[in-house]
Design a protein around this motif. Structure first.
Motif, PDB file in Angstrom:
ATOM      1  N   MET A   1      15.699 -23.536  17.065  1.00 55.80           N
ATOM      2  CA  MET A   1      16.519 -24.453  16.290  1.00 55.80           C
ATOM      3  C   MET A   1      17.791 -24.821  17.055  1.00 55.80           C
ATOM      4  O   MET A   1      18.194 -25.990  17.093  1.00 55.80           O
ATOM      5  CB  MET A   1      16.860 -23.820  14.937  1.00 55.80           C
ATOM      6  CG  MET A   1      17.731 -24.671  14.038  1.00 55.80           C
ATOM      7  SD  MET A   1      19.502 -24.480  14.365  1.00 55.80           S
ATOM      8  CE  MET A   1      19.673 -22.725  14.117  1.00 55.80           C
ATOM      9  N   CYS A   2      18.428 -23.831  17.697  1.00 62.48           N
ATOM     10  CA  CYS A   2      19.639 -24.097  18.484  1.00 62.48           C
ATOM     11  C   CYS A   2      19.333 -25.058  19.635  1.00 62.48           C
ATOM     12  O   CYS A   2      20.056 -26.036  19.854  1.00 62.48           O
ATOM     13  CB  CYS A   2      20.212 -22.794  19.035  1.00 62.48           C
ATOM     14  SG  CYS A   2      21.000 -21.752  17.795  1.00 62.48           S
ATOM     15  N   LEU A   3      18.266 -24.771  20.370  1.00 58.16           N
ATOM     16  CA  LEU A   3      17.913 -25.613  21.513  1.00 58.16           C
ATOM     17  C   LEU A   3      17.606 -27.037  21.063  1.00 58.16           C
ATOM     18  O   LEU A   3      17.963 -28.011  21.748  1.00 58.16           O
ATOM     19  CB  LEU A   3      16.731 -25.011  22.268  1.00 58.16           C
ATOM     20  CG  LEU A   3      17.006 -23.644  22.924  1.00 58.16           C
ATOM     21  CD1 LEU A   3      15.740 -23.101  23.574  1.00 58.16           C
ATOM     22  CD2 LEU A   3      18.134 -23.741  23.947  1.00 58.16           C
TER      23      LEU A   3
ATOM     24  N   ILE B   1      16.401 -19.244   8.342  1.00 54.28           N
ATOM     25  CA  ILE B   1      16.500 -20.240   9.416  1.00 54.28           C
ATOM     26  C   ILE B   1      17.169 -21.515   8.912  1.00 54.28           C
ATOM     27  O   ILE B   1      18.009 -22.108   9.609  1.00 54.28           O
ATOM     28  CB  ILE B   1      15.111 -20.545  10.009  1.00 54.28           C
ATOM     29  CG1 ILE B   1      14.521 -19.290  10.659  1.00 54.28           C
ATOM     30  CG2 ILE B   1      15.208 -21.683  11.030  1.00 54.28           C
ATOM     31  CD1 ILE B   1      15.382 -18.665  11.736  1.00 54.28           C
ATOM     32  N   ASP B   2      16.835 -21.945   7.693  1.00 49.78           N
ATOM     33  CA  ASP B   2      17.481 -23.128   7.121  1.00 49.78           C
ATOM     34  C   ASP B   2      18.987 -22.917   6.988  1.00 49.78           C
ATOM     35  O   ASP B   2      19.784 -23.823   7.264  1.00 49.78           O
ATOM     36  CB  ASP B   2      16.884 -23.459   5.748  1.00 49.78           C
ATOM     37  CG  ASP B   2      15.508 -24.106   5.843  1.00 49.78           C
ATOM     38  OD1 ASP B   2      15.122 -24.522   6.954  1.00 49.78           O
ATOM     39  OD2 ASP B   2      14.822 -24.180   4.805  1.00 49.78           O
ATOM     40  N   CYS B   3      19.385 -21.712   6.573  1.00 49.01           N
ATOM     41  CA  CYS B   3      20.815 -21.403   6.419  1.00 49.01           C
ATOM     42  C   CYS B   3      21.524 -21.420   7.770  1.00 49.01           C
ATOM     43  O   CYS B   3      22.640 -21.950   7.891  1.00 49.01           O
ATOM     44  CB  CYS B   3      20.999 -20.040   5.758  1.00 49.01           C
ATOM     45  SG  CYS B   3      20.589 -19.997   4.005  1.00 49.01           S
TER      46      CYS B   3
ATOM     47  N   PHE C   1      24.373 -24.136   8.850  1.00 47.43           N
ATOM     48  CA  PHE C   1      25.680 -23.634   9.259  1.00 47.43           C
ATOM     49  C   PHE C   1      26.064 -24.192  10.627  1.00 47.43           C
ATOM     50  O   PHE C   1      27.208 -24.644  10.829  1.00 47.43           O
ATOM     51  CB  PHE C   1      25.664 -22.111   9.292  1.00 47.43           C
ATOM     52  CG  PHE C   1      26.962 -21.477   9.708  1.00 47.43           C
ATOM     53  CD1 PHE C   1      28.003 -21.365   8.809  1.00 47.43           C
ATOM     54  CD2 PHE C   1      27.138 -20.991  10.993  1.00 47.43           C
ATOM     55  CE1 PHE C   1      29.223 -20.790   9.187  1.00 47.43           C
ATOM     56  CE2 PHE C   1      28.328 -20.412  11.381  1.00 47.43           C
ATOM     57  CZ  PHE C   1      29.376 -20.310  10.470  1.00 47.43           C
ATOM     58  N   ILE C   2      25.130 -24.167  11.569  1.00 43.49           N
ATOM     59  CA  ILE C   2      25.437 -24.657  12.919  1.00 43.49           C
ATOM     60  C   ILE C   2      25.672 -26.169  12.904  1.00 43.49           C
ATOM     61  O   ILE C   2      26.650 -26.659  13.483  1.00 43.49           O
ATOM     62  CB  ILE C   2      24.329 -24.269  13.906  1.00 43.49           C
ATOM     63  CG1 ILE C   2      24.382 -22.755  14.170  1.00 43.49           C
ATOM     64  CG2 ILE C   2      24.442 -25.043  15.216  1.00 43.49           C
ATOM     65  CD1 ILE C   2      23.316 -22.226  15.098  1.00 43.49           C
ATOM     66  N   ILE C   3      24.809 -26.909  12.239  1.00 36.39           N
ATOM     67  CA  ILE C   3      24.968 -28.371  12.205  1.00 36.39           C
ATOM     68  C   ILE C   3      26.270 -28.756  11.516  1.00 36.39           C
ATOM     69  O   ILE C   3      26.989 -29.658  11.963  1.00 36.39           O
ATOM     70  CB  ILE C   3      23.754 -29.020  11.511  1.00 36.39           C
ATOM     71  CG1 ILE C   3      22.515 -28.887  12.405  1.00 36.39           C
ATOM     72  CG2 ILE C   3      24.045 -30.484  11.191  1.00 36.39           C
ATOM     73  CD1 ILE C   3      21.240 -29.376  11.754  1.00 36.39           C
ATOM     74  N   ARG C   4      26.596 -28.056  10.433  1.00 40.54           N
ATOM     75  CA  ARG C   4      27.822 -28.389   9.683  1.00 40.54           C
ATOM     76  C   ARG C   4      29.082 -28.098  10.507  1.00 40.54           C
ATOM     77  O   ARG C   4      30.088 -28.812  10.383  1.00 40.54           O
ATOM     78  CB  ARG C   4      27.855 -27.594   8.378  1.00 40.54           C
ATOM     79  CG  ARG C   4      29.170 -27.733   7.600  1.00 40.54           C
ATOM     80  CD  ARG C   4      29.013 -27.296   6.158  1.00 40.54           C
ATOM     81  NE  ARG C   4      28.195 -26.115   6.015  1.00 40.54           N
ATOM     82  CZ  ARG C   4      28.676 -24.867   6.013  1.00 40.54           C
ATOM     83  NH1 ARG C   4      29.967 -24.652   6.165  1.00 40.54           N
ATOM     84  NH2 ARG C   4      27.863 -23.841   5.841  1.00 40.54           N
TER      85      ARG C   4
ATOM     86  N   SER D   1      31.806 -21.978  20.562  1.00 45.48           N
ATOM     87  CA  SER D   1      30.911 -20.819  20.622  1.00 45.48           C
ATOM     88  C   SER D   1      30.579 -20.313  19.228  1.00 45.48           C
ATOM     89  O   SER D   1      31.422 -20.315  18.329  1.00 45.48           O
ATOM     90  CB  SER D   1      31.563 -19.673  21.410  1.00 45.48           C
ATOM     91  OG  SER D   1      31.804 -20.057  22.739  1.00 45.48           O
ATOM     92  N   PHE D   2      29.335 -19.894  19.072  1.00 41.98           N
ATOM     93  CA  PHE D   2      28.880 -19.179  17.892  1.00 41.98           C
ATOM     94  C   PHE D   2      28.426 -17.795  18.356  1.00 41.98           C
ATOM     95  O   PHE D   2      27.894 -17.650  19.461  1.00 41.98           O
ATOM     96  CB  PHE D   2      27.671 -19.873  17.251  1.00 41.98           C
ATOM     97  CG  PHE D   2      27.967 -21.179  16.586  1.00 41.98           C
ATOM     98  CD1 PHE D   2      28.160 -21.248  15.207  1.00 41.98           C
ATOM     99  CD2 PHE D   2      28.035 -22.350  17.319  1.00 41.98           C
ATOM    100  CE1 PHE D   2      28.410 -22.461  14.585  1.00 41.98           C
ATOM    101  CE2 PHE D   2      28.283 -23.580  16.708  1.00 41.98           C
ATOM    102  CZ  PHE D   2      28.476 -23.629  15.333  1.00 41.98           C
ATOM    103  N   LEU D   3      28.627 -16.803  17.520  1.00 37.34           N
ATOM    104  CA  LEU D   3      28.054 -15.480  17.761  1.00 37.34           C
ATOM    105  C   LEU D   3      27.046 -15.219  16.653  1.00 37.34           C
ATOM    106  O   LEU D   3      27.351 -15.397  15.474  1.00 37.34           O
ATOM    107  CB  LEU D   3      29.131 -14.395  17.760  1.00 37.34           C
ATOM    108  CG  LEU D   3      30.247 -14.533  18.798  1.00 37.34           C
ATOM    109  CD1 LEU D   3      31.208 -13.346  18.697  1.00 37.34           C
ATOM    110  CD2 LEU D   3      29.686 -14.632  20.199  1.00 37.34           C
ATOM    111  N   LEU D   4      25.843 -14.805  17.027  1.00 37.87           N
ATOM    112  CA  LEU D   4      24.787 -14.506  16.069  1.00 37.87           C
ATOM    113  C   LEU D   4      24.320 -13.084  16.312  1.00 37.87           C
ATOM    114  O   LEU D   4      23.918 -12.743  17.425  1.00 37.87           O
ATOM    115  CB  LEU D   4      23.624 -15.497  16.248  1.00 37.87           C
ATOM    116  CG  LEU D   4      22.482 -15.450  15.222  1.00 37.87           C
ATOM    117  CD1 LEU D   4      21.732 -16.781  15.221  1.00 37.87           C
ATOM    118  CD2 LEU D   4      21.497 -14.318  15.490  1.00 37.87           C
ATOM    119  N   SER D   5      24.409 -12.254  15.297  1.00 37.59           N
ATOM    120  CA  SER D   5      24.030 -10.850  15.479  1.00 37.59           C
ATOM    121  C   SER D   5      23.138 -10.374  14.344  1.00 37.59           C
ATOM    122  O   SER D   5      23.139 -10.940  13.252  1.00 37.59           O
ATOM    123  CB  SER D   5      25.275  -9.960  15.556  1.00 37.59           C
ATOM    124  OG  SER D   5      26.005 -10.038  14.340  1.00 37.59           O
ATOM    125  N   LYS D   6      22.386  -9.338  14.639  1.00 41.42           N
ATOM    126  CA  LYS D   6      21.478  -8.740  13.650  1.00 41.42           C
ATOM    127  C   LYS D   6      21.681  -7.236  13.663  1.00 41.42           C
ATOM    128  O   LYS D   6      21.675  -6.601  14.726  1.00 41.42           O
ATOM    129  CB  LYS D   6      20.021  -9.083  14.016  1.00 41.42           C
ATOM    130  CG  LYS D   6      18.958  -8.286  13.248  1.00 41.42           C
ATOM    131  CD  LYS D   6      18.599  -8.956  11.945  1.00 41.42           C
ATOM    132  CE  LYS D   6      17.442  -8.245  11.231  1.00 41.42           C
ATOM    133  NZ  LYS D   6      17.807  -6.967  10.616  1.00 41.42           N
TER     134      LYS D   6
END
Length: 199
Positions: free
Chosen positions: A30-32, A187-189, A193-196, A83-88
């Motif tokens: 989705m990011c790419l 994934i939708d969330c 979030f990224i697009i917004r 920059s975004f940070l994405l963690s799990k």
């Protein structure tokens, strides 16, 4: 560098949840698709006997030091405007440390998947954030606490999404269809979030 805004996402995996698992795989795709570069940071702390014997504070420092070294090396000659940070899971620990210390990404936006809310540094980093953040957790996750989630909702910068019946892997045990649906929601969330927030 061209005039196109360059946006970057750094992904911190869970202890046993590598970045090739579905949530990370689809989030990466989705990011790419949205012209956002992605760095996966994979580590093997779960297999390191010396790491397992350390005190929690030492483990945190080790993780953050390693993550920081990788990011600094990869981004040495590169400039990103956002920059975004994405963690799990356990990846939210070094993310929380960066969130408060701001050594690498002082203005990063955060995506916290199944954050370790039992770890106070993680909980406090999200609760007191001054930057837009997305927090996703299942209500059957052992790190889910209703009162902590309620307090996170008091911060208008935190978008909190609770997946009913989802465990720490964001799966609904015994129900593959519900698990797939939950993954779609996550994934939708992330995409919204990224697009917004993307410049």
């Amino acid at each position: 560098m061209n005039n196109q805004v360059k946006t970057f996402v750094s992904c911190f995996q869970g202890l046993d949840i590598s970045t090739d698992r579905p949530i990370f795989y689809y989030a990466t795709s989705m990011c790419l698709n949205n012209h956002v570069d992605v760095l996966h940071i994979n580590y093997t702390f779960a297999k390191n006997e010396h790491f397992k014997k350390l005190e929690e504070a030492e483990q945190k420092q080790w993780m953050y030091k390693d993550v920081k070294a990788v990011i600094e090396e990869v981004l040495r000659n590169t400039h990103y405007e956002q920059s975004f940070l994405l963690s799990k899971s356990i990846g939210t620990v070094p993310m929380a440390m960066e969130w408060t210390q701001k050594n690498l990404f002082p203005n990063a936006l955060g995506i916290w998947l199944t954050p370790l809310l039992k770890v106070d540094t993680v909980y406090q980093a999200i609760m007191k954030t001054e930057r837009p953040s997305l927090c996703v957790i299942g209500d059957d996750d052992h790190h889910y606490f209703e009162e902590k989630i309620a307090s996170l909702k008091n911060n208008g910068l935190v978008n909190t999404v609770v997946i009913p019946k989802a465990d720490h892997s964001l799966e609904i045990q015994g129900d593959i269809t519900a698990t797939i649906n939950a993954a779609n929601v996550v994934i939708d969330c992330i995409q919204e979030f990224i697009i917004r927030n993307k410049i």
